[in-house]
Structures are given as C-alpha cells and as structure tokens.
Write a protein that holds these residues in place. Structure first.
Motif, PDB file in Angstrom:
ATOM      1  N   ARG A 287      34.382  41.258  37.657  1.00 53.35           N
ATOM      2  CA  ARG A 287      33.951  39.875  37.889  1.00 53.35           C
ATOM      3  C   ARG A 287      34.197  39.018  36.641  1.00 53.35           C
ATOM      4  O   ARG A 287      34.606  37.853  36.740  1.00 53.35           O
ATOM      5  CB  ARG A 287      32.467  39.843  38.248  1.00 53.35           C
TER       6      ARG A 287
ATOM      7  N   ASP B 285      40.281  32.696  36.280  1.00 57.45           N
ATOM      8  CA  ASP B 285      40.098  31.473  37.063  1.00 57.45           C
ATOM      9  C   ASP B 285      39.923  30.227  36.200  1.00 57.45           C
ATOM     10  O   ASP B 285      39.828  29.114  36.728  1.00 57.45           O
ATOM     11  CB  ASP B 285      38.902  31.626  38.004  1.00 57.45           C
TER      12      ASP B 285
ATOM     13  N   LEU C 274      37.826  39.719  44.556  1.00 57.92           N
ATOM     14  CA  LEU C 274      37.970  39.777  43.105  1.00 57.92           C
ATOM     15  C   LEU C 274      39.378  40.121  42.662  1.00 57.92           C
ATOM     16  O   LEU C 274      39.805  39.714  41.570  1.00 57.92           O
ATOM     17  CB  LEU C 274      36.990  40.816  42.528  1.00 57.92           C
TER      18      LEU C 274
ATOM     19  N   LEU D  18      44.867  38.956  39.418  1.00 58.29           N
ATOM     20  CA  LEU D  18      44.339  40.208  38.883  1.00 58.29           C
ATOM     21  C   LEU D  18      44.844  41.382  39.705  1.00 58.29           C
ATOM     22  O   LEU D  18      44.724  41.396  40.929  1.00 58.29           O
ATOM     23  CB  LEU D  18      42.804  40.180  38.900  1.00 58.29           C
TER      24      LEU D  18
ATOM     25  N   ARG E  78      37.842  38.296  36.367  1.00 58.51           N
ATOM     26  CA  ARG E  78      38.183  37.288  37.373  1.00 58.51           C
ATOM     27  C   ARG E  78      37.794  35.880  36.900  1.00 58.51           C
ATOM     28  O   ARG E  78      38.548  34.913  37.064  1.00 58.51           O
ATOM     29  CB  ARG E  78      37.463  37.627  38.678  1.00 58.51           C
TER      30      ARG E  78
END
Length: 611
Positions: free
Chosen positions: A447, A454, A496, A461, A450
């Motif tokens: 996470r 972003d 994800l 990913l 990610r």
C-alpha cells in the motif's frame, strides 16, 4: 567462399513424402536426407536447403591484418574445415587473453534472408561456456552488438544434450537461427565479448565458422511482416538481474560501464521484439545500480567514479526511445555467507540495523530485515523514490526472493497474541491465522509503495512472486502464495498491483482465480521457466498460460536468455498469440548440429580420442 547445396526433384519428393512432420523444416531451410551421417542416439544430421548460401570463408574478413594462420598474438586464427554435408570453409577463432579486434564479413546478398550462425565450441582449458556469451555480432546499421552463447543445458526430446557433449560437442558446428533481416548492402561484424565477460571465470574461445543465409520466398516475406511487433503483440517483460554489475550473491566482482555504447549493445536484443517492459534490478538490497545518495554503489571503496555511466539513466532513455516501459525493481538482499567478502555481501543497511532483523522461533536473527518494522519499509521507500526520479514508469517488487519478509519478530508476536490470545511460536507455520497475520505487514508495504507511485498518475506496480513452493520448501502440498506472506487476493481486491508475475511456474488454477478477481485490469504475466528450453517448448508453455488467463509473459534472468539465439528467436515473438502454433512447428529447426569431416588438415571422425 560461397557454397550452395542443390535439391533434386527426387530429394524434394522424398522430403514431401515425410508429410506434415517435415513442414517446420521446409519452412526454415529444411532439407534432403540423402547422404546424411548418423549421429549419437540414432539422430541424423540434415543437410542445408537448396537455396541456402554459406559465407564460410572467413579469410575474406577485413581487416586482413587481423587474421593469421600461425597463431600470431592479437589476431584471429584461421582454420580450414569441411562438414559431413560438404560445406568447405575457413573458420576464425580468438583466445580470450588477447584483444583481436572486430572483423567484417561481406554478405553480398540483397533482400530479406534468414540468418544462421555456425559456431564450433572446441575443447579448451577454459571454464564451461558462460551464459553471457562467447561472441558478439551485428549487422552494419545495427545500433549495437548481440551476444551469442553456447546453448548448453537444454535437452532434446530423447533427453540428450541439444549441443552434444564431449567429442560430439567439440567435433560439431552448432548452427543457430539468429534473425531475419533485409541484407541489402549489409555486412556482418563480429568480435570477442566485451568487459566484464572475459574475466577468468567467464572467458572462453570466440569462434565463427560460417554464416548461412536463406532468402525468403514471397509467401515467407508476408509471414515475416506478420511477425513484426505491434502495440497488440508487445506483451512481454524482461526481468534483468544486475549481478553482472554488483556482483552475484555467490561473490563475483563488480562492474560499471564507462561507455554508453556498452548499454546500447546490451539492450539490442529487446528491440524489434514483443518485449514491452524492461524490469531493471536497480536495487539489490541497499546496493544500487545508479548514482545513489542513500544506498551503496557496490564498488570496493563504495565511491561513485566520475568515469562511470549511470546504468539506470541510460536504460531509461533507451526504453522510452523505443516505445518501451521500464520499471526499477527491488530485491531485498541481506547478509551473505560469511566467506563471501565481495561488496554485494556487505549489506551495510542490514548490519547497521540488526535490531530490525527477521527472527526465527528461538529469537535468532535471519539474514534479512523484517517488513514488520516501519523503519525498514521507510528505507526501501526512500530508495524507490530515488529510482522514480529518473523518470521510470513504475516499480517491481521481487517477492520471489528473500522470503519470508516477516517472521517471529517481537511486534509480530505481540500483535498476534493480542488478537488471538496465543503465542504463534506454538503453532505450525501453516496455521492460516498466522499466515494472514504475517502477510498483512507485506500488504501494508505494498500500500505504501502504491501511494508513492500515485504521486504521479500513470505509474505502475508489478510484483514477482512464487507461483509454487520454492525449492527449499519441504512442504509441496497445496499451495497459495500467502505461505510466503503474499496475500494476492487482497492486493487484487484493493487494486494495489498492475502486474503479477508468478515464478518459476504457476498452477493454472491460481491463474484462473486471479483473472476472475482482477478482471481485465490486472496483467498476469507468468515466468517462462526453465531458463533453458527448446524454442517450441517456450511457445507451448506460453500457449498453456494464455489459455488459463495470462495476457503476457516474463522471463526471469532475461539478461542471460537473449544470448541463446535459437531460443530467443521464439521468445521474442511470443506476444503473437495467433502465431504460437507456427512457432511450435518451426521451433525444432532453429538449431542443429553439423558434424565436421575434416578440421585443420585432420580427418575428424576417429581423431582426438587420446584424452
């Protein structure tokens, strides 16, 4: 010296009578069996096709002063030969201790031709054939050289080695399909391997016996055009291990190129192919294959030299210039075996932060750091942020190495006991609650990666993970990646990850399940293992994965696969799903052994038997 082998009507009729089994060979310079010599295991050597042209006299190479028949220092040695098929020629060979320069061989043909290289891998005092290659070749007009390696380690259907072994290897020329190209006005240029591939542990003799050229018919020209890469067919990834830069974990030396052309040569095989994604292992633990401010550069004094080229910068420019994507990958390498004193084994970040090491049930440290600690995750994130500053298109996490990522560390045990009221050290590792608990820390890291990606829209990913129990795992029972802290179902449900690349193999049941969960949004690109296999076997494996839900493929250790020319000839076209059956048919004809009849003035068959 130009040799053409003619095919009579009777010979053609005999080939035709073989039926469909001969079709692959006919489409790839297949040939008469008349006069064929028996080979070990009952196999036959098949002669070249009627329209094949052999450039077999390498004494015609330029510059002439780089050639010798008397073993002069710094020159290519010329050796006369004749094959059992009647091809006569003069091969060129060079020993690795001497710099013999480039040679240019005029090809003197026009139009598109299939190009085969004939190489003799002779008996010598050097080590086994390096996977990085023994020869480098290109056509005039190419942007870089292609490395050519002996294709050892692959077996034929009967279990015998493809290139032969012992005398059956030394007494043969390995004829390998390289590529198809328009040869109008073009010559072949070849040379010995560049640094670092002539180090003692990699060095061997460079050789070229002949170049075989097969002109394309009109029908074949149309099919050649059909095999050119398009946006639709570019669905492959090369996963590039940078052990050649940092040193491999077994303890080899470091290397950094000082010329961008080295990298352009290295990148050449991926151009004009179905490879879309270049995954560059920029982070081998805290050893960085770029100009880092945070990690180590892996040299003996750990200082960046101004003469070095920044590999990540150049590969990124090349990938984008050719319409490809590039991901920087992280492999969480830690401490190594104690007698390995090379830079890759130093793992400075590990030794300075041992309080964050993974622990076994007894509280004894493992050789890597645990993702259960925010400090460890933050360190990896800082390094990944450095790679994104190069303009890369994403990040690849290699979760098929260094498992587990979380084990019996204090915080992990404490939070498990708080939740379940029991000590996990008293449970089997297969306890589902424990597996999910450990995997949650890895998911938290994903996470965070990610979120980092972003910060700039469009970055992606990818995750490489075990698709089956790894070789050190004694439990081969029913498998799910959560065994190695990888909760794929949660990753897919939370969107994800963009790419899943299971390796070395994957159960088709898992592929189907992941496709159902991820829909068309996620790319499932399984690894095509083993690293060495016949061209048609690559196509068969890709077809099986496509039918189970994969939409692409990857090749782990891709930096050592393209040198195996006949195999790479198939791999680089595996994005053409509608052409896989054709590749399966034609693949067996991409490589063959041609035995020597005479060599350097000797009759070969009953010679060289004294050791």
């Amino acid at each position: 010296m130009e040799t053409q082998v003619k095919m009579s009507r009777r010979q053609f009729a005999r080939i035709s009578a073989l039926g469909s089994s001969a079709a692959p060979l006919l489409s790839r310079a297949a040939v008469p069996r008349t006069g064929a010599k028996p080979c070990p295991g009952g196999r036959e050597v098949i002669q070249a096709s009627g329209n094949a042209i052999f450039r077999s006299d390498l004494s015609q190479c330029q510059p002439a002063e780089a050639l010798s028949r008397s073993f002069e220092s710094g020159r290519w040695q010329l050796l006369d030969y004749e094959t059992v098929e009647g091809v006569k020629g003069v091969m060129a060979a060079a020993i690795p201790e001497e710099e013999c320069g480039e040679l240019t061989l005029p090809l003197d043909v026009k139009g598109p031709h299939r190009i085969y290289l004939g190489i003799n891998y002779t008996k010598a005092r050097y080590h086994e054939w390096s996977p990085y290659g023994q020869l480098e070749a290109k056509l005039t007009g190419d942007g870089g050289f292609f490395s050519v390696a002996a294709e050892g380690g692959t077996n034929l259907e009967d279990g015998s080695p493809k290139i032969g072994e012992g005398q059956w290897l030394y007494k043969a020329i390995q004829e390998t399909y390289w590529r198809t190209a328009d040869l109008t006005g073009r010559s072949l240029i070849f040379r010995q391997p560049r640094s670092p591939y002539r180090r003692s542990e990699l060095a061997n003799i460079s050789n070229l016996a002949y170049v075989k050229l097969v002109p394309l018919s009109e029908h074949e020209r149309r099919r050649w055009v059909e095999l050119q890469p398009t946006d639709e067919t570019r669905r492959g990834a090369v996963i590039y291990c940078t052990g050649n830069f940092t040193g491999h974990t077994r303890g080899t030396s470091t290397f950094y190129p000082t010329d961008e052309q080295w990298i352009r040569d290295d990148f050449s095989p991926y151009l004009e192919s179905d490879i879309k994604l270049f995954i560059f292992e920029a982070l081998r633990g805290n050893c960085c294959v770029y100009r880092t401010r945070i990690g180590d550069v892996g040299h003996q004094d750990n200082r960046w030299q101004e003469s070095w080229v920044d590999p990540l910068a150049v590969y990124t420019r090349l990938a984008h210039a050719h319409g490809m994507k590039i991901f920087a990958s992280l492999r969480m390498i830690g401490a190594q075996y104690p007698m390995n004193r090379e830079p890759i084994a130093r793992a400075r970040n590990y030794w300075q932060n041992r309080e964050f090491a993974k622990l076994d049930r007894d509280g004894v440290a493992l050789t890597g750091l645990s993702l259960a600690f925010p400090e460890v995750r933050e360190y990896w994130l800082r390094l990944l942020r450095e790679t994104l500053a190069y303009g890369t298109d994403g990040i690849q996490l290699h979760l098929n190495r260094a498992v587990p990522f979380v084990h019996y560390e204090g915080p992990v045990i404490r939070t498990f006991r708080e939740r379940y009221g029991t000590d996990p050290r008293e449970l089997p590792e297969t306890d589902v609650r424990w597996q999910k608990h450990c995997a949650a820390y890895v998911t938290e890291f994903i996470r965070e990666v990610r979120k980092l990606l972003d910060e700039k829209p469009g970055r992606e990913l990818g995750v490489t993970l075990f698709g089956q129990p790894h070789e050190y795992d004694l439990d081969k029972a029913s498998y799910d990646p959560i065994r190695y802290n990888c909760d794929v179902e949660t990753w897919l449900c939370e969107r994800l990850v963009d790419y899943l690349m299971p390796s070395p193999y994957v159960d088709l049941r898992l592929l189907r399940k992941w496709r159902q969960l991820g829909g068309g949004r996620v790319h499932l690109w399984p690894d095509l293992m083993p690293r060495t296999q016949m061209p048609h076997q690559y196509a068969q494996l890709a077809k099986k994965y496509y039918e189970a839900g994969a939409d692409g493929f990857c090749v782990w250790d891709g930096e050592r696969r393209a040198q195996r020319l006949s195999e790479w000839a198939a791999v680089q076209r595996l994005g053409h799903r509608d052409q896989l059956d054709r590749l399966i048919r034609e693949g067996p004809s991409y490589h063959r052994r041609v035995y020597l009849k005479y060599f350097a003035g000797f009759s070969v068959e009953r010679s060289f038997h004294d050791g």
